[in-house]
Design an enzyme around this catalytic site. Sequence first.
Site, mmCIF file in Angstrom:
data_model
loop_
_atom_site.group_PDB
_atom_site.id
_atom_site.type_symbol
_atom_site.label_atom_id
_atom_site.label_comp_id
_atom_site.label_asym_id
_atom_site.label_seq_id
_atom_site.Cartn_x
_atom_site.Cartn_y
_atom_site.Cartn_z
ATOM 1 N N SER A 148 0.856 -1.190 0.000
ATOM 2 C CA SER A 148 0.000 0.000 0.000
ATOM 3 C C SER A 148 0.886 1.231 0.000
ATOM 4 O O SER A 148 2.007 1.202 0.518
ATOM 5 C CB SER A 148 -0.874 0.001 1.257
ATOM 6 O OG SER A 148 -1.425 1.288 1.486
ATOM 7 N N TYR A 161 -1.439 -1.182 10.569
ATOM 8 C CA TYR A 161 -1.496 -1.544 9.142
ATOM 9 C C TYR A 161 -0.198 -1.147 8.439
ATOM 10 O O TYR A 161 0.376 -1.929 7.678
ATOM 11 C CB TYR A 161 -2.702 -0.846 8.517
ATOM 12 C CG TYR A 161 -2.977 -1.154 7.066
ATOM 13 C CD1 TYR A 161 -3.594 -2.350 6.690
ATOM 14 C CD2 TYR A 161 -2.652 -0.247 6.067
ATOM 15 C CE1 TYR A 161 -3.873 -2.619 5.355
ATOM 16 C CE2 TYR A 161 -2.933 -0.506 4.728
ATOM 17 C CZ TYR A 161 -3.539 -1.695 4.380
ATOM 18 O OH TYR A 161 -3.815 -1.961 3.056
HETATM 19 N N1 LIG Z 1 -8.789 -1.395 -1.102
HETATM 20 C C1 LIG Z 1 -7.819 -0.527 -0.904
HETATM 21 O O1 LIG Z 1 -8.052 0.704 -0.868
HETATM 22 C C2 LIG Z 1 -6.394 -1.004 -0.748
HETATM 23 C C3 LIG Z 1 -5.365 -0.054 -0.874
HETATM 24 C C4 LIG Z 1 -4.041 -0.454 -0.747
HETATM 25 C C5 LIG Z 1 -3.757 -1.788 -0.495
HETATM 26 N N2 LIG Z 1 -4.762 -2.707 -0.362
HETATM 27 C C6 LIG Z 1 -4.387 -4.094 -0.082
HETATM 28 O O2 LIG Z 1 -4.880 -4.899 -1.135
HETATM 29 C C7 LIG Z 1 -5.150 -6.219 -0.650
HETATM 30 C C8 LIG Z 1 -6.568 -6.618 -1.042
HETATM 31 O O3 LIG Z 1 -7.463 -5.666 -0.489
HETATM 32 P P1 LIG Z 1 -8.990 -5.541 -0.973
HETATM 33 O O4 LIG Z 1 -9.321 -4.108 -0.935
HETATM 34 O O5 LIG Z 1 -9.202 -6.330 -2.203
HETATM 35 O O6 LIG Z 1 -9.730 -6.248 0.283
HETATM 36 P P2 LIG Z 1 -11.181 -6.953 0.369
HETATM 37 O O7 LIG Z 1 -12.078 -6.440 -0.681
HETATM 38 O O8 LIG Z 1 -11.567 -6.809 1.791
HETATM 39 O O9 LIG Z 1 -10.834 -8.493 0.062
HETATM 40 C C9 LIG Z 1 -9.947 -9.148 0.926
HETATM 41 C C10 LIG Z 1 -9.636 -10.534 0.398
HETATM 42 O O10 LIG Z 1 -8.610 -11.105 1.230
HETATM 43 C C11 LIG Z 1 -9.121 -12.306 1.813
HETATM 44 N N3 LIG Z 1 -8.511 -12.461 3.122
HETATM 45 C C12 LIG Z 1 -8.535 -11.621 4.177
HETATM 46 N N4 LIG Z 1 -7.797 -12.115 5.180
HETATM 47 C C13 LIG Z 1 -7.306 -13.295 4.744
HETATM 48 C C14 LIG Z 1 -6.468 -14.284 5.299
HETATM 49 N N5 LIG Z 1 -5.980 -14.196 6.545
HETATM 50 N N6 LIG Z 1 -6.160 -15.385 4.555
HETATM 51 C C15 LIG Z 1 -6.653 -15.523 3.315
HETATM 52 N N7 LIG Z 1 -7.426 -14.615 2.719
HETATM 53 C C16 LIG Z 1 -7.756 -13.525 3.437
HETATM 54 C C17 LIG Z 1 -10.616 -12.193 1.797
HETATM 55 O O11 LIG Z 1 -11.206 -13.475 1.854
HETATM 56 P P3 LIG Z 1 -12.564 -13.728 2.744
HETATM 57 O O12 LIG Z 1 -13.633 -12.872 2.137
HETATM 58 O O13 LIG Z 1 -12.822 -15.191 2.605
HETATM 59 O O14 LIG Z 1 -12.207 -13.295 4.146
HETATM 60 C C18 LIG Z 1 -10.812 -11.489 0.449
HETATM 61 O O15 LIG Z 1 -10.666 -12.415 -0.604
HETATM 62 C C19 LIG Z 1 -4.910 -6.164 0.865
HETATM 63 O O16 LIG Z 1 -3.634 -6.672 1.160
HETATM 64 C C20 LIG Z 1 -4.973 -4.685 1.182
HETATM 65 O O17 LIG Z 1 -4.227 -4.368 2.329
HETATM 66 C C21 LIG Z 1 -6.079 -2.344 -0.486
#
Ligand SMILES: NC(=O)c1ccc[n+]([C@@H]2O[C@H](COP(=O)([O-])OP(=O)(O)OC[C@H]3O[C@@H](n4cnc5c(N)ncnc54)[C@H](OP(=O)(O)O)[C@@H]3O)[C@@H](O)[C@H]2O)c1
Length: 263
Positions: A148, A161
């Site tokens: 991030s 985080y």
């Molecule tokens: N969205 C943003 O603004 C943003 C910005 C920068 C970085 N990121 C990073 O991008 C990545 C994905 O984020 P996202 O926004 O796509 O999140 P999201 O929509 O909340 O989706 C999270 C995904 O990760 C899975 N997950 C969570 N904890 C897990 C674990 N311990 N083991 C295996 N799977 C797990 C969830 O599965 P379940 O549904 O089965 O729990 C889901 O598939 C993360 O690392 C986040 O920190 C996000």
Amino acid sequence: MSDTSGPLVGRTALVTGGSRGIGRAVALRLAADGAVVAVNYRRDDDAAVETVNRITAAGGTARAYRAAIGDPDAVTAMVTAVRAEVGPVDLLVSNAGTASRGTAIADTDESEYLRLLRVHALGPLALVRELLPDLRAAQRSDVVVVSSVITDDMPAGGAAYAMAKAALEAGARTLAAEERDHGVRVNIVAPGLVATEMGSRLVAATAGTTIEDLDEVYPFGRVARPEDVAGVVAFLASADAGYLTGERIRVHAGGPARTLHRR
Ligand SMILES: NC(=O)c1ccc[n+]([C@@H]2O[C@H](COP(=O)([O-])OP(=O)(O)OC[C@H]3O[C@@H](n4cnc5c(N)ncnc54)[C@H](OP(=O)(O)O)[C@@H]3O)[C@@H](O)[C@H]2O)c1
């Protein structure tokens, strides 16, 4: 539609957190580019099935694997199953992640730091350790970690985080140095705000508006979409990026929006 002459034909990918959000877009894109994809998730079976169904409906190959990253026994069992059922992994996209509670250091206890470190840094490194024999044996192999832009500015309220993502990036850069002689490329993708469930919750909690409302103030007229991140991951795994390792690419359109919201 998956491409039988696509850039990733012959590759086997494992996408952690591949059932929803950014991970789902990555899984769909890698499959469309020809990779066989193992879709990891933690608990939402329906979302994982939906991702796999979308890939197979488009002519690709995918299978879902439930395992919480950060749970060593579950991860070991998943790696054994993936190896047996879809084959040795030569492309790991470490994307699974959760948000922190966003409290100040003054109000955050150790369990929150450990929870975040386990999911974002310690768990992914344990997974890499399990996969290294396969990654080293492959003609071309990649680890792409999703971090991030938070590690650029360390804002108030983000310690757990940001520390977890900083630890992930430190591990990834070290891994890049250690594994280069084995042919393993390791690169970091660092998105800003992305329109997913996590992004929506973050905006609701910090900006007092909806993520859709932010489109008009964001660069290029929109908050980043999961597909924007997926495209960069696909590039890093492609032959075009074969001479890149230890790099960090921000998916942030050059900077924050014209609001106070910076993640
Ligand atoms: N969205 C943003 O603004 C943003 C910005 C920068 C970085 N990121 C990073 O991008 C990545 C994905 O984020 P996202 O926004 O796509 O999140 P999201 O929509 O909340 O989706 C999270 C995904 O990760 C899975 N997950 C969570 N904890 C897990 C674990 N311990 N083991 C295996 N799977 C797990 C969830 O599965 P379940 O549904 O089965 O729990 C889901 O598939 C993360 O690392 C986040 O920190 C996000």
